[in-house]
Design a protein around this motif. Structure first.
Motif, PDB file in Angstrom:
ATOM      1  N   SER A 207       0.481  -0.953  -0.121  1.00  0.00           N
ATOM      2  CA  SER A 207      -0.163   0.307  -0.366  1.00  0.00           C
ATOM      3  C   SER A 207       0.793   1.301  -0.039  1.00  0.00           C
ATOM      4  O   SER A 207       0.262   2.551  -0.343  1.00  0.00           O
ATOM      5  CB  SER A 207      -1.104   0.207   0.922  1.00  0.00           C
ATOM      6  OG  SER A 207      -0.004  -0.371   2.505  1.00  0.00           O
ATOM      7  N   SER A 208       2.346   0.993   0.348  1.00  0.00           N
ATOM      8  CA  SER A 208       2.658   2.887   0.131  1.00  0.00           C
ATOM      9  C   SER A 208       3.059   2.884  -1.437  1.00  0.00           C
ATOM     10  O   SER A 208       3.447   2.321  -2.366  1.00  0.00           O
ATOM     11  CB  SER A 208       4.208   2.263   1.110  1.00  0.00           C
ATOM     12  OG  SER A 208       3.806   1.841   2.401  1.00  0.00           O
TER      13      SER A 208
ATOM     14  N   CYS B 126       5.744   5.270  -0.854  1.00  0.00           N
ATOM     15  CA  CYS B 126       6.919   5.082  -1.019  1.00  0.00           C
ATOM     16  C   CYS B 126       7.922   4.797  -1.876  1.00  0.00           C
ATOM     17  O   CYS B 126       7.604   3.511  -0.529  1.00  0.00           O
ATOM     18  CB  CYS B 126       7.455   6.317  -0.306  1.00  0.00           C
ATOM     19  SG  CYS B 126       8.687   6.993   0.158  1.00  0.00           S
TER      20      CYS B 126
ATOM     21  N   PHE C 297       9.473   3.143   1.989  1.00  0.00           N
ATOM     22  CA  PHE C 297       8.390   3.001   2.375  1.00  0.00           C
ATOM     23  C   PHE C 297       7.644   1.330   2.134  1.00  0.00           C
ATOM     24  O   PHE C 297       7.951   0.514   3.322  1.00  0.00           O
ATOM     25  CB  PHE C 297       7.269   3.383   3.451  1.00  0.00           C
ATOM     26  CG  PHE C 297       7.438   5.181   3.916  1.00  0.00           C
ATOM     27  CD1 PHE C 297       7.923   5.146   4.695  1.00  0.00           C
ATOM     28  CD2 PHE C 297       6.903   6.213   3.437  1.00  0.00           C
ATOM     29  CE1 PHE C 297       9.307   6.322   5.721  1.00  0.00           C
ATOM     30  CE2 PHE C 297       7.064   7.432   4.700  1.00  0.00           C
ATOM     31  CZ  PHE C 297       8.421   6.832   5.216  1.00  0.00           C
ATOM     32  N   ALA C 298       7.716   1.569   0.820  1.00  0.00           N
ATOM     33  CA  ALA C 298       7.393   0.147   0.221  1.00  0.00           C
ATOM     34  C   ALA C 298       8.702  -0.789   0.593  1.00  0.00           C
ATOM     35  O   ALA C 298       8.502  -2.122   1.073  1.00  0.00           O
ATOM     36  CB  ALA C 298       7.328   0.460  -1.452  1.00  0.00           C
TER      37      ALA C 298
ATOM     38  N   GLU D 138       8.539  -1.841   3.597  1.00  0.00           N
ATOM     39  CA  GLU D 138       6.283  -2.465   3.893  1.00  0.00           C
ATOM     40  C   GLU D 138       6.751  -4.785   3.129  1.00  0.00           C
ATOM     41  O   GLU D 138       6.078  -5.506   3.561  1.00  0.00           O
ATOM     42  CB  GLU D 138       5.558  -2.137   3.383  1.00  0.00           C
ATOM     43  CG  GLU D 138       4.132  -2.789   3.306  1.00  0.00           C
ATOM     44  CD  GLU D 138       2.961  -1.618   2.334  1.00  0.00           C
ATOM     45  OE1 GLU D 138       3.798  -0.961   1.956  1.00  0.00           O
ATOM     46  OE2 GLU D 138       1.757  -2.202   2.299  1.00  0.00           O
TER      47      GLU D 138
ATOM     48  N   SER E 188       1.476  -2.790  -7.916  1.00  0.00           N
ATOM     49  CA  SER E 188       1.528  -1.492  -7.026  1.00  0.00           C
ATOM     50  C   SER E 188       2.057  -0.259  -8.238  1.00  0.00           C
ATOM     51  O   SER E 188       1.466   0.506  -8.453  1.00  0.00           O
ATOM     52  CB  SER E 188       1.932  -1.699  -6.348  1.00  0.00           C
ATOM     53  OG  SER E 188       3.281  -1.165  -5.794  1.00  0.00           O
TER      54      SER E 188
END
Lengths: 435, 255
Positions: free
Chosen positions: B161-162, B164, B167-168, B171, B192
């Motif tokens: 869901s990230s 960036c 951040f991904a 994740e 994504s």
């Protein structure tokens, strides 16, 4: 004690410098923006000495009642622009972030809040305010920003609440805003300790309207092909209609500027040496990159001839009644460009596209300015549908340099100009074939 | 007329030599830290590949992020123009292009004559680019070339869901820690990217038929995810990665 004395000496120095500058300006044929701003800021910074009051006010706030009461208005947003233009924004934004403010907060707000604590920036900080005047016609951020500053300086804050006008101007809104003008006047009376000067405000209102009319005339000269001034020039000359609206200095300066632009037209001098393409700009300038952007577009023989930003300071003249300034200013200040619906904004954009006869529309999606950037995608779509001209969206920020990605923006501008050139080549070959 | 196109991207430098309507040779090398040197090198190598000397080339056009570093080019164009020209050359029916390169992705809309009608580029963020996939391949310890086949084995793609890259990545690491299958994570990554890129195309209004270009087009998983998301076939040319260089060579012929 030592610090107090050195502060006082500093203020006396600033005061004398301002007096000297004002005196020498009398002998100059034309006053420069730099001279006028120097005098303005030195008078504001030495207000303690001349026993004048200083009010900080938002850029779209009703300043005329303050001027009528000899209060010196100071604009944190103008200061923010100066911070951005002198590339000091990132440092001050970082200071604000260290204080705990989010990097998503408006960079004018961050720069101003930080600057107040360190007296930094290009002019060593703004003079301490005696009162704050916040009008939320430009955004919602100013409410919290001014509350923060009211606490920090421990001074009274007046908030003028202008409801959003999706379409038209309802009777309820008119009554609501008008009643607040009375409260505003009482607020100024309390702060100044004397009765409001209703006679004087008529004169100030007259000068304010005259200044706006002249500013419009300055901008109108860019309708000429080639344009004698570009949006980048307008960003510079704008400072006076923002900060000294309602004073004679504005009238003198813009009268001379209109004459200068007419002279440039007569002599065939253009803002961009070889103007072939004309563009419209949307949103605040990217203050730290104005020179770079001018050069970039000029390298394609393109001139940004007009913009939605600088015209906002003369966009509501039609609502002002010179003979009834106080009443009519309520409507004029409420119905500004940033406080109306997207459809209304798009209408104004399309009118500008036609008036200045532009080939393309450049939109600065400004990370700081949410109300300005929020409806841009819709406005872009409306423009593409109604006028079919190429549109370009640039993501950046007016002050925070960290959001600017040079090579990406450079590629986008190049590609945008390639499309415009291709179209113009095509359309001129069609018109030649017709001839 | 024999022309050359040089496309200096953030990760790879590409060159193509075109003679009239025929592609004679193409070459791909890593750009490295010196774009100017990469331009010279890829040009020398493509000439060897084509068996031609420098004098045989009539015109040269450069494109890509390093386009201004190619001093020997006659002119430079942005990669938007180059990809449009390349796609139109490979298939004149194409109306939409999705180009996913190393550091950016873009959607381009063409008119019937192959001229650029509109374009949109990703904002200042690496998510939805080749660099994003490289970062993920490292985190997953999988060779990037295997991403396509591995993701197609997935029955239930993970949800990433990230928005960036940074951040991904964390994740993805937490998904690995939770014991999710690699193929599901990879399929989730592809979805994504597809979501991000297809929304760009939606912004300017997708028109059939569509082609995918750029290095990421080699990843069949991304192509599949995009076709699903947009509910349309995505044409992939064997020249997808050198499409910009081919387009530049085509533009050179029109100089």
């Amino acid at each position: 004690m030592k610090k107090q004395i050195s502060d006082l000496l500093k203020i006396i120095g600033i005061f004398l410098f301002g007096k000297f500058k004002k005196f020498t300006m009398r002998f100059k044929k034309s006053k420069t923006m730099k001279d006028i701003m120097l005098v303005y800021y030195s008078e504001a910074k030495s207000a303690r000495l001349t026993r004048k009051k200083v009010a900080w006010i938002t850029s779209g706030g009703p300043v005329e009642p303050l001027i009528a009461m000899d209060v010196i208005p100071v604009y944190p947003e103008n200061h923010g622009a100066m911070i951005g233009a002198s590339k000091m924004g990132t440092g001050l934004c970082e200071t604000a972030e260290n204080m705990g403010y989010s990097s998503d907060l408006c960079s004018y707000a961050r720069a101003d809040i930080a600057c107040a604590t360190v007296n930094g920036g290009p002019i060593g900080g703004l003079p301490k305010p005696d009162m704050l005047v916040c009008c939320n016609n430009i955004c919602g951020t100013v409410l919290k920003w001014y509350e923060v500053q009211a606490r920090y300086f421990n001074v009274p804050l007046f908030v003028l609440d202008t409801p959003f006008c999706h379409t038209g101007y309802s009777e309820e809104t008119a009554r609501y805003v008008r009643s607040q003008i009375n409260e505003y006047i009482s607020f100024i009376e309390r702060a100044c300790g004397r009765k409001f000067d209703y006679e004087r405000v008529k004169k100030v209102g007259h000068l304010s309207l005259q200044g706006q009319q002249l500013w419009q005339k300055v901008l109108d000269t860019a309708a000429h092909k080639p344009a004698p001034l570009s949006a980048f020039d307008a960003f510079y000359h704008l400072a006076l209609i923002v900060t000294l609206r309602g004073t004679p200095e504005v009238i003198d300066y813009y009268t001379a500027l209109v004459a200068k632009m007419k002279d440039r037209i007569a002599r065939g001098i253009s803002a961009v040496p070889n103007e072939k393409y004309r563009l419209l700009w949307d949103n605040l300038p990217i203050w730290h990159r104005t020179r770079w952007l001018y050069d970039k577009f000029a390298s394609h023989d393109a001139c940004l001839v007009a913009d939605t930003y600088t015209s906002a300071w003369c966009g509501t003249m039609k609502y002002i009644d010179e003979n009834n300034f106080i009443d009519s200013m309520a409507e004029a200040y409420t119905r500004i460009y940033l406080n109306i619906g997207v459809d209304e904004m798009a209408k104004m954009v399309i009118a500008m596209i036609d008036k200045y006869d532009v080939d393309g529309f450049v939109l600065h999606s400004n990370r700081s300015c949410k109300p300005y950037s929020f409806g841009q995608m819709d406005i872009q779509r409306i423009v593409e549908k109604e006028r079919g001209i190429p549109c370009l969206m640039i993501e950046a920020d007016m002050v925070d340099e960290r959001t600017f990605s040079e090579s990406q923006i450079s590629t986008r501008i190049d590609a945008f100009m390639e499309i415009i050139k291709e179209r113009k080549k095509h359309s001129s070959s069609i018109s030649m074939a017709k001839e | 007329m024999i022309t050359a196109g040089i496309d200096i991207g953030s990760i790879t430098a590409k060159a193509a030599i075109v003679d009239g309507g025929k592609i004679i040779a193409t070459k791909i090398i890593f750009t490295g830290y010196n774009a100017e040197l990469a331009g010279q090198k890829v040009y020398d190598e493509v000439l060897i590949e084509a068996g031609l000397g420098k004098t045989a080339i009539d015109k040269i056009v450069s494109t890509g992020y390093g386009r201004n570093a190619v001093g020997f080019a006659d002119k430079s164009f942005t990669e938007i123009m180059a990809h449009a020209a390349g796609a139109y050359f490979l298939n004149p029916l194409i109306h939409s292009i999705i180009d996913i390169g190393g550091q950016d992705s873009k959607a381009i809309l063409l008119d019937d004559k192959g001229k650029v009608k509109n374009f949109v580029m990703n904002d200042k963020c690496a998510a939805g680019t080749g660099r994003f996939l490289e970062v993920m391949a490292r985190a997953l310890e999988v060779n990037l070339d295997d991403f396509g086949t591995m993701s197609q084995k997935s029955a239930s793609p993970s949800k990433i869901s990230s928005l960036c890259t940074v951040f991904a990545e964390s994740e993805v690491i937490s998904l690995i820690a939770r014991g999710e299958k690699r193929q599901d994570i990879i399929a989730g990554i592809h979805e994504s990217i597809a979501a991000r890129v297809s929304s760009m195309l939606a912004r300017i209004g997708v028109q059939k038929p569509a082609m995918i270009t750029g290095g990421v087009a080699r990843n069949s998983g991304v192509v599949l995810a995009l076709s699903k998301k947009l509910d349309m076939e995505m044409e992939v040319s064997p020249y997808a990665q050198v499409n910009g260089a081919i387009g530049a060579a085509i533009l050179a012929a029109a100089l």
